[in-house]
Design an enzyme around this catalytic site. Sequence first.
Site, PDB file in Angstrom:
ATOM      1  N   PHE A   1       0.882  -1.169   0.000  1.00  0.00           N
ATOM      2  CA  PHE A   1       0.000   0.000   0.000  1.00  0.00           C
ATOM      3  C   PHE A   1       0.913   1.210   0.000  1.00  0.00           C
ATOM      4  O   PHE A   1       1.653   1.428   0.958  1.00  0.00           O
ATOM      5  CB  PHE A   1      -0.841  -0.083   1.276  1.00  0.00           C
TER       6      PHE A   1
ATOM      7  N   ASP B   1      -8.637   2.803   8.646  1.00  0.00           N
ATOM      8  CA  ASP B   1      -9.583   2.391   9.694  1.00  0.00           C
ATOM      9  C   ASP B   1      -9.469   0.890   9.938  1.00  0.00           C
ATOM     10  O   ASP B   1      -9.411   0.433  11.085  1.00  0.00           O
ATOM     11  CB  ASP B   1     -11.027   2.705   9.274  1.00  0.00           C
TER      12      ASP B   1
ATOM     13  N   GLY C   1      -6.945  -1.071   8.927  1.00  0.00           N
ATOM     14  CA  GLY C   1      -5.571  -1.414   9.294  1.00  0.00           C
ATOM     15  C   GLY C   1      -5.292  -1.185  10.768  1.00  0.00           C
ATOM     16  O   GLY C   1      -4.549  -1.941  11.391  1.00  0.00           O
TER      17      GLY C   1
ATOM     18  N   GLU D   1       0.470   3.738  10.143  1.00  0.00           N
ATOM     19  CA  GLU D   1      -0.991   3.724   9.960  1.00  0.00           C
ATOM     20  C   GLU D   1      -1.648   4.811  10.808  1.00  0.00           C
ATOM     21  O   GLU D   1      -2.714   4.630  11.381  1.00  0.00           O
ATOM     22  CB  GLU D   1      -1.567   2.330  10.213  1.00  0.00           C
TER      23      GLU D   1
ATOM     24  N   GLU E   1      -0.690  10.868  17.511  1.00  0.00           N
ATOM     25  CA  GLU E   1      -1.269  12.208  17.424  1.00  0.00           C
ATOM     26  C   GLU E   1      -2.416  12.216  16.418  1.00  0.00           C
ATOM     27  O   GLU E   1      -3.483  12.805  16.650  1.00  0.00           O
ATOM     28  CB  GLU E   1      -0.184  13.221  17.022  1.00  0.00           C
TER      29      GLU E   1
END
Lengths: 379, 258
Positions: free
Chosen positions: A123, A240, A242, A363, A367
């Site tokens: 990805f 989301d 991952g 991913e 923060e």
Amino acid sequence: MDFKLSEEQELIRENIRELVKKYLDPIAVEIDESSRYPAEVIEQLAAGGWMGMPYPVEYGGAGLDYVSYAMVIEEISRSCAATGFTVSCHTSLASGPIFNFGNEEQKQKYLVPLAKGQHIGAFAVTEPGAGTDVGAATTTATLDGDSYVLNGIKTFTSNGPVADTFVVFAFTDKSLGGKGLSAFIISKDNPGLKVGQHFYKMGIRASQTSEIILKDCRVPREDLLGKEGQGLQIAMSSFDHGRIGIAAQAVGITQAALDESISYSKQRVQFGKPISKNQAIQWMIADMATDIAAARFLYSYAAFLKDQKQPFTKEAAMAKVFAAEMSTRHTSKAVQIHGGYGYIKGQKVERLMRDAKITEIYEGTSEAQRMVIAGNLLR
Amino acid sequence: MPRIIACYKWVVDEAYIRTDSSPELDLEYADKKMSDYDRNAIEAAMQLHEKYGGSVAAITVGHPDDTKGVKDALSRGPEKAYFINDPSFENLEPAQTAAILADVVTAKTEYDLIICGEGSSDLYAQQVGPRLAELLDIPCVTMVSKIELAGEQLIAERKVDDGIETVSLSLPALLTVLPDINSPRIPGLRDTLAASKKPVIEIVKDELSGDFTPCLQVLASFKANMERNGQKLSDEAADIALLLDTLQSKGIIARGVK
């Protein structure tokens, strides 16, 4: 509500434990030290149907629920966090967007071999100047006849050096900002795609990470994933999913730290008694176990919501930030419990402490997770 | 095309037995698992099935709660399972287990070959297989480490104290297998998910033709205590001789080794 695993889930957990014990435990130290991709283990996982767990059987998967899938990622990561992540990245980040946004032809062509584990997926979204700020990416995709021409450099691409199929993000219209980002499926055989520099990391060293260089990379129009401009939505949806995997990975790492700490503290004798008899050690172990249980419930709940087709963005972010931060905290404590021995290469807790840190970064950093959570609460 | 029945026992997983200062075994947290050698029995059945065709069914006698064991067995390949259960079938005497199995095998199945593990992980009495063969009046071969089929003949290698014995026998027959016979495969994800969809033939106590009220009652389980002498010996000739004498006098090694 039911917190108990089903018999089927228990058997799945026992089988993956047995598999990693047999094939992954014996090589985990070596693949960390040499930063080697454990192709032989990935082959075993593919043969057992562990590379396409949550996808339907007709697309080469096993049709497993997401709660069980995350549990399996935890178990693999408990042995080797790098391999846990290789599977998680392949499954949720690379195969996931093709399943969720691909058309039937794309699913047959790309998802089926990915879910069967015949192909490995990567990805590619991050760029040297665009990490959390995905919109700052500069890779472009220009339509030319029946194909898009992509130019740009992606960095920190997990599975990059070993992938057969890449999900790549590029701007089809930079002037639209986030709404101009699009996603493409690119095969490693595309002459315009090159694997650039390999990165040698602090932790998860057996997971392969590299640059991906796109130079006049022609991608046929039919390999546009979703619609033009849907890229940001695809990327966020993939994250989301991952994040549940990363939370599970962090729990696996910390569970391993707890396993090691319990066993070591019971046998290490100082001042005439095992150090496990000291309250200072007991409290560290109690806190570790408590946070592990809380993090496991959080990721299971996020996965449960996904299985129920409910929104789970906030819960996945909560699971990820909590699991990642408790993992770095407690793996450091595990090294502390081991004292000098914990600081020596080859000791599992030394590797776990290095492996844990990445879960706070990739991913979406801790923060960024808080931005997602607060954004959901303050809408 | 052999029709094979593989027997298994769902036993307490010794890895979860807790020990503390009390003399009794703490089984509160003990999960159950498939008896180790029964995994080899099912694997042997599956390998024969893959080589010669036919069919494989699993069979067990146990407590009605042991449904996970049925799924575990089916995830290892058999196409169906016979689950003979009753709340009282938890601590059966091996002769009773064999009698119950014989009752069901005779009444409900057709078979050419029955395969059992050499002994169970909990009791290792090595009784059920031979007793079952006797009740069914079929030949039995124990300690089997290799199986081949040649038409109606079965050729089995037995690992015995002084070597390998090769025997041939005609079907139907019963074998009890050693762990050396194979390395049981780890069920894949799809195998486990498919297991829940396979047929399970449940047989309750009332359906059995005899009275199988358990004759064994477990009052308590105590830890085995291993007494250690803590005697230290060097590599000096005198100490080596002392070690051999001691081992011989305790019957741990045979006389005449010196």
